[in-house]
Design an enzyme around this catalytic site. Structure first.
Site, short mmCIF file in Angstrom:
data_model
loop_
_atom_site.label_atom_id
_atom_site.label_comp_id
_atom_site.label_asym_id
_atom_site.label_seq_id
_atom_site.Cartn_x
_atom_site.Cartn_y
_atom_site.Cartn_z
N GLU A 188 0.77 -1.24 0.00
CA GLU A 188 0.00 0.00 0.00
C GLU A 188 0.80 1.29 0.00
OE1 GLU A 188 -2.87 -0.21 3.16
OE2 GLU A 188 -4.09 -1.66 2.09
N TYR A 332 -11.33 -2.93 0.75
CA TYR A 332 -12.23 -2.89 1.91
C TYR A 332 -13.58 -2.30 1.55
CZ TYR A 332 -8.35 -4.60 4.56
OH TYR A 332 -7.35 -5.41 5.01
C1 GBH Z 1 -4.97 -2.35 5.33
O1 GBH Z 1 -4.98 -1.02 5.01
C2 GBH Z 1 -3.65 -2.68 5.93
O2 GBH Z 1 -2.79 -3.23 4.96
C3 GBH Z 1 -3.74 -3.56 7.14
O3 GBH Z 1 -2.52 -3.54 7.79
C4 GBH Z 1 -4.88 -3.10 8.02
O4 GBH Z 1 -4.93 -3.80 9.23
C5 GBH Z 1 -6.15 -3.29 7.26
O5 GBH Z 1 -6.11 -2.62 6.04
C6 GBH Z 1 -7.39 -2.82 8.00
O6 GBH Z 1 -7.36 -1.44 8.18
O7 GBH Z 1 -11.99 1.70 1.43
O8 GBH Z 1 -13.26 3.66 0.77
O9 GBH Z 1 -13.43 2.81 2.99
C7 GBH Z 1 -6.18 -0.54 4.48
C8 GBH Z 1 -6.14 0.94 4.49
C9 GBH Z 1 -7.73 2.52 5.16
C10 GBH Z 1 -7.58 1.87 2.86
C11 GBH Z 1 -9.06 3.11 4.89
C12 GBH Z 1 -8.92 2.45 2.61
C13 GBH Z 1 -10.58 4.02 3.49
C14 GBH Z 1 -11.24 4.14 2.17
N1 GBH Z 1 -7.45 1.48 4.23
N2 GBH Z 1 -9.23 3.51 3.53
S1 GBH Z 1 -12.55 3.01 1.84
#
Ligand code: GBH
Length: 508
Positions: A188, A332
């Protein structure tokens, strides 16, 4: 004749018993796994001669930035519990397990004049334990825990990160590559660069808005390419594995079906992830065109002598192009995007948000996870897989390296079950439409240190009792559901586990 009749009747019985919305199934060579990362699970923060990472440094010196003021000093204590972790992989029937290396556990000062044999031994033990049961390791070289010493020399702001990272990668290939055939350089880019250097939501919280991310992105891509070429030239010929790269993609959609909102989506895409992937996967190479032009123009108007997003030279473009054997995607949530949703009044200038001025929103009625940023958007993994496939035509092999849902503590997790079923159905649909998806990793095998949220948000298929010194792990309902999907290769909405007693199936 007789045999086909029997098969036909058997088919009727099977379809009758199951609630399978579609008769699609995952092919036999499709691989299923779960993921974790070093700082989030290992603990053993000062075991043997391990050095400090930027997360050790930040959580020890600024505990107030973490929701529950916790840290990863012990976390799930996988440093001591790795055998139990492998047992859980066997319970689930996993083909693969994705974990990351703690760079300062292997190189305490970040540089390779001194290698910690104790650190190497820990990973050797884990790898060998997995291989005993035929579970393939996939290693992420970097999942956010930079050696603090390297941060003191600028971290990703220093172009020397490319040397430092290649040196570290070579040690990992040398020491583990005889047994490990799947590599990911970085987890990431956006979260490393934007959240850590432009903003304050990850270590090292540099807050260099509008500048930090772009410099970091440039250096990170060069560092990635260096590590890829090192593997490709010097290790692949004898070790025969593959090396890729992982980024995070949200399932953004245009708010309205207008040209303007489609442009907003494209700029959002370029800023969120294509800035990290076009240089590798596009035909032309280099940073995305519209974003580069926009930032160059704004930088000039803002009085910067050169663009805040420094372009690659032709030589650098060629060096980076094609340096990934697969497209690793973490996914996600998502939402709708539009210029009209941008909060212009509170715009920080300069900043990466201000550069594109695109806002987003997720409807109230979408199911909400424990993490404020995560809602279940209909068809979201399908949308993301199709988007990658369409952007980089050809047949780019994709691996979902993370996908998951957060809850609070507790083992009844119906909403996580619903999330996984929907996501995996979306994966099947995308594959049916030609997306070359090789495998899928659920995030996460077990509850872990969820960065700024500490232990307040849980992503595990297994619950971890963080009050218990033994860090006991207990399977959640979703663990049984995932196990059944892996075993049967179909998503069955009617399946209910008979009991919550986990066993290891024969052959695992
Ligand atoms: C991952 O990052 C990490 O690699 C991991 O370490 C972590 O534990 C896991 O996620 C859970 O957080 O998708 O539109 O809702 C993910 C980072 C953070 C990316 C929130 C997307 C919000 C946008 N994410 N972000 S949305």
């Amino acid at each position: 004749m007789k045999i086909s009749l029997i098969l036909f009747c058997l088919g009727l019985v099977l379809t009758d018993a199951a609630v399978i919305k579609q008769n699609k199934r995952f092919p036999d060579d499709f691989f299923f796994g779960t993921g974790t990362s070093a700082y989030q699970i290992e603990g053993g923060w000062d075991a043997d001669d391990k050095g400090d990472s930027i997360w050790d440094y930040m959580t020890h010196n600024m505990p107030e930035v973490i929701t529950d003021h916790s840290n990863g000093d012990i976390a799930a204590d996988s440093f001591n519990n790795y055998k139990r972790d492998v047992e859980m992989m066997r319970e689930l029937g996993l083909d693969m397990y994705r974990f990351s290396l703690s760079w300062p556990r292997i190189l305490p000062t970040g540089v390779p004049n001194y290698v910690s044999e104790a650190g190497i031994t820990y990973y050797n033990n884990l790898i060998d334990e997995m291989l005993k049961y035929n579970i393939q390791p996939m290693i992420t070289l970097y999942h956010w825990d930079l050696p603090q010493k390297l941060q003191e020399m600028g971290g990703f702001m220093n172009p020397l990160i490319a040397d430092w990272f290649e040196d570290f990668a070579r040690i990992a290939y040398e020491r583990f590559g005889d047994r490990v055939k799947y590599w990911i350089t970085f987890n990431e880019g956006y979260q490393i660069c934007y959240e850590g250097y432009d903003y304050v939501s990850k270590a090292p919280r540099l807050n260099a808005t509008g500048v930090g991310e772009y410099l970091c992105a440039r250096n990170l891509l060069l560092a990635h390419a260096r590590a890829y070429h090192a593997y490709n030239n010097d290790f692949r010929p004898t070790q025969g594995g593959i090396c890729g790269y992982t980024i995070s993609i949200s399932s953004a959609q245009p708010l309205n079906d207008t040209e303007e909102d489609r442009l907003a989506l494209e700029l959002h895409t370029q800023a969120e992830w294509a800035i990290y992937t076009d240089p590798i996967f596009s035909k032309e190479g280099g940073f995305p065109k519209e974003l580069s032009e926009l930032v160059a123009e704004k930088s000039a108007n803002q009085g910067f002598p050169r663009s805040r997003l420094p372009a690659f030279s032709e030589e650098e473009k060629e060096f980076i192009k094609g340096t990934s054997d697969f497209f690793g995607v973490n996914h996600y949530g998502g939402g709708y995007v539009s210029f009209s949703l941008y909060d212009l009044e509170n715009s920080v200038v300069p900043s990466t948000q201000d550069d594109i001025q695109v806002g987003s929103y997720a409807p109230e009625d979408w199911p909400q996870a424990a993490s404020f940023w995560l809602k279940r958007m209909p068809r979201s993994l399908y949308i993301v897989l199709k988007r990658i496939h369409e952007r980089y035509d050809g047949n780019v092999p994709i691996i979902v390296t993370e996908n998951g849902w957060s809850t609070h503590a507790g083992i009844e997790d119906e909403d996580r079950v619903a999330y996984y079923r929907a996501a995996l159905e979306g994966a099947l649909d995308a594959m049916d439409e030609g997306v070359n998806l090789l495998g899928y990793f659920a995030w996460s095998l077990l509850d872990n240190f969820e960065w700024m949220a500490g232990y307040s948000e849980r992503f595990g298929l297994y619950e971890v009792d963080f009050e218990d010194p033994a860090r006991t792990r207990t399977p959640r309902k979703s663990a049984f559901i995932y196990k059944q999907i892996i075993k049967t290769r179909v998503v069955d909405h009617g399946y209910e586990p008979h009991s919550y007693v986990m066993t290891i199936d024969e052959g695992h």
